[in-house]
Design an enzyme around this catalytic site. Structure first.
Site, PDB file in Angstrom:
ATOM      1  CE  LYS A 240     -25.140  37.223  -5.590  1.00 18.30           C
ATOM      2  NZ  LYS A 240     -26.666  37.097  -6.528  1.00 18.30           N
ATOM      3  NE  ARG A 314     -26.329  28.416 -13.050  1.00 17.51           N
ATOM      4  CZ  ARG A 314     -27.163  29.040 -13.110  1.00 17.51           C
ATOM      5  NH1 ARG A 314     -27.129  29.109 -15.065  1.00 17.51           N
ATOM      6  NH2 ARG A 314     -27.733  30.046 -13.162  1.00 17.51           N
TER       7      ARG A 314
END
Ligand code: BES
Ligand code: ZN
Ligand code: ZN
Length: 464
Positions: A240, A314
Site C-alpha cells: 500500500k 477474500r
C-alpha cells in the site's frame, strides 16, 4: 460512570431536548433567545443557573435523539457536574443509552495522562421503571458490546496480533461461558487452508483460526458469523502507499465485530446458537511473502491466481467460510469484513454494503438497521461482473479484470466459496467504511465504530 433508571431527579443538572417550534413556549425562551440558541439539531445551550442543558433536536426520531445525546454527553464530560439526568421513554431509551455510552466513548489506553471526567452518575428518568427495565438492560448490553468491539479495533497491531487475538477470544469464552477452539498454522495446514496460510506467511506471528460457540439449551436457530481478522494489512508485496497504510490496524474490524456480537447475544441470553469463526492473520512483506503470480489451492479445492496481494481478505475468508460451512449446519451464514475501498466509493463512509442471494434476509436486515440506527444498503450481484473474476491459469483470479464495481466483485469472489445449499443463507457485509472513522459522526467518535454489533443484535432478537 454509572447509569441508572429512576423516577426522581436529584442530580446536579438536567438535560432537556427541545425542537425549534417549542422554544417560544419554553419558560426559558428569553434566555435561549439571548444566547442565540435556535434548537438546531446537535446544538446545545447550558443554562447553568437553572441547572439545565438544553439540546436542540429536529424532531423526536431516535436517530436525532441519539445524535443530540452524543453531543450533550461530550459537553458534560468536560464540565464539572458530578451527576446529570436525561428524560427517557420506552421508545427512545436505547437511543439515549447509545448516545451516552457510545457518544461518550473514549479510548485512552495509549495516553500516559488521560483526562479524568468529574461526571460519575447518570440518571435516566422515566414514569414507570417496571415498564422500561428490560429495554434499558438490553440497551446497556448492546452498547457495551459495541464499545468492546471498538476497544479491540483501536488496539495497535503490535498489541493485537493473531496469537494475542486468540488469547482475547479465549478470555471472552471463559467469561461468557462459550466453547472455544483455536487452530494454529500446523492445524491449518492439516485442514489444507492454502489460501489463508499464504496471506500470513511473511508475518512473524502464527496465523490463527478462532471458533467460538454460544450454545443455549433450546436454540430456535443457528447462525455462523465469520470475521475478517487482518490484524495488519500492509498490502503485502503489492504494498500500500504510505498514506493508505495508516489505519490498517482496523482491517481486523470484522473479527472484532463478530466477537462483540457473540458477547451481546450470550449476555442477552437469546435462544439462538451463535458460532463465530475468525481468520486472524497479518499481511506483511519479506522473503517468505506470497506473491502476485502465485496460484493458491484453497481448502475447497478451488485454485486461485494471486494478481494482487492486497486483495488478501477474500483469500482468508475463502478458507474460513469453507471451514465454517463444514463445521456447522447453520440457518444463517454472515461474514463481516473491511473488504474493499470500493465499497466506500459506492456508498460513502457511513454505510455498510450487504450482498447475497436472499432478498428476504436483506430485507430483514434493512429493518434491523433502521431499528438500531446503523446504515446498510444492498449492492447487487450480476453475471457480467462475475465474469471479471476469470483467470487464464487458475479457477479464479483474486481481483477483477476491470476497475469498477470492486465491492461487488469482492462479494462475488466469496460467493465462489459458498456451497450450493447455503446460497440463500449467506450475506456478506462490507464494513470498510462504516467500521472506522477519523471524524466523529452520530454516536461515533475517532477510531473503531463497532459497526455490525447493533444491527445483528437487533436481527437476532427478532428471530422466532
Ligand atoms: N483492507 C483493504 C480494504 C480497505 C481499504 C478497508 C480502505 C478499509 C479502508 C483490502 O484488503 C484491500 O486492500 N482491498 C483492495 C482490493 C484491491 C486490491 C482489488 C482495495 O480496496 O484497494
Ligand atoms: Zn488489502
Ligand atoms: Zn485488507
Amino acid at each position: 460512570m454509572k447509569i441508572n433508571l429512576t423516577t426522581t431527579t436529584q442530580t446536579d443538572l438536567n438535560v432537556t431536548f427541545i425542537e425549534k417550534n417549542e422554544i417560544e413556549n419554553s419558560p426559558h425562551s428569553k434566555v435561549l433567545n439571548n444566547a442565540g440558541f435556535s434548537a438546531e439539531q446537535d446544538s446545545i445551550c447550558f443554562l447553568h443557573e437553572s441547572a439545565l442543558l438544553v439540546c436542540g433536536v429536529e424532531d423526536s426520531e431516535n436517530d436525532n435523539i441519539r445524535s443530540a445525546t452524543s453531543v450533550a454527553i461530550k459537553a458534560l464530560k468536560s464540565a464539572n457536574y458530578k451527576s446529570v439526568s436525561f428524560p427517557v421513554t420506552k421508545e427512545n431509551i436505547p437511543a439515549i443509552v447509545e448516545g451516552i455510552i457510545l457518544g461518550g466513548y473514549e479510548f485512552n489506553n495509549y495516553k500516559s495522562k488521560p483526562k479524568k471526567s468529574k461526571l460519575k452518575n447518570i440518571s435516566l428518568v422515566c414514569e414507570n421503571i417496571m415498564e422500561l427495565q428490560s429495554t434499558f438492560e438490553e440497551a446497556i448490553i448492546i452498547a457495551e458490546a459495541t464499545a468492546y468491539t471498538r476497544d479491540i479495533v483501536n488496539m495497535t497491531p503490535e498489541d493485537l496480533n493473531p496469537p494475542s487475538f486468540a488469547d482475547l477470544a479465549k478470555k471472552l469464552a471463559k467469561e461468557n461461558g462459550l466453547e472455544c477452539t483455536i487452530l494454529g498454522e500446523k492445524k491449518l495446514a492439516k485442514e489444507k487452508m492454502g489460501s489463508m496460510l499464504a496471506v500470513g506467511r511473511a508475518s512473524r506471528h502464527d496465523s490463527k483460526l478462532i471458533h467460538l460457540c454460544y450454545k443455549p439449551a433450546n436454540a430456535k436457530k443457528i447462525i455462523s458469523l465469520v470475521g475478517k481478522g487482518l490484524t495488519y494489512d500492509s498490502g503485502g508485496l503489492s504494498l500500500k502507499p504510505a498514506t493508505s497504510m495508516v489505519t490498517m490496524k482496523m482491517d481486523k474490524a470484522g473479527a472484532c465485530a463478530v466477537l462483540g456480537m457473540i458477547k451481546a447475544v450470550s449476555e442477552l441470553k437469546l435462544d439462538v446458537e451463535v458460532n463465530v469463526f475468525i481468520g486472524a492473520v497479518e499481511n506483511m512483506i519479506g522473503g517468505d511473502a506470497y506473491k502476485p503470480d502465485d496460484v493458491l489451492v484453497s481448502r475447497s479445492g478451488k485454485t486461485i491466481e494471486v494478481r494482487n496481494t492486497d486483495a488478501e481478505g477474500r483469500l482468508v475468508l475463502a478458507d474460513v467460510l469453507d471451514y465454517a460451512q463444514d463445521k456447522v449446519e447453520a440457518d444463517y451464514l454472515f461474514d463481516f469484513a473491511t473488504l474493499t475501498g470500493a465499497c466506500m466509493v459506492a456508498l460513502g463512509q457511513y454505510t455498510t454494503g450487504i450482498m447475497g442471494h436472499s432478498n428476504k434476509i436483506k430485507h430483514a436486515l434493512y429493518k434491523s438497521a433502521n431499528n438500531s440506527g446503523e446504515l446498510i444498503a444492498p449492492l447487487p450481484f450480476n453475471k457480467h461482473l462475475k465474469k471479471q473474476l476469470k483467470s487464464n491459469i487458475a479457477d479464479i483470479s483474486n481481483i477483477s479484470s476491470k476497475p469498477y464495481g470492486g465491492a461487488i466483485t469482492a462479494g462475488l469472489f466469496l460467493d465462489n466459496f459458498i456451497k450450493e445449499e447455503n446460497k440463500e443463507r449467506w450475506i456478506h457485509f462490507d464494513i470498510a467504511g462504516s467500521a472506522y472513522t477519523e471524524t466523529p459522526w452520530d454516536c461515533n467518535v475517532y477510531g473503531g465504530t463497532g459497526a455490525g454489533v447493533r444491527v445483528i443484535s437487533d436481527f437476532l432478537k427478532s428471530l422466532k
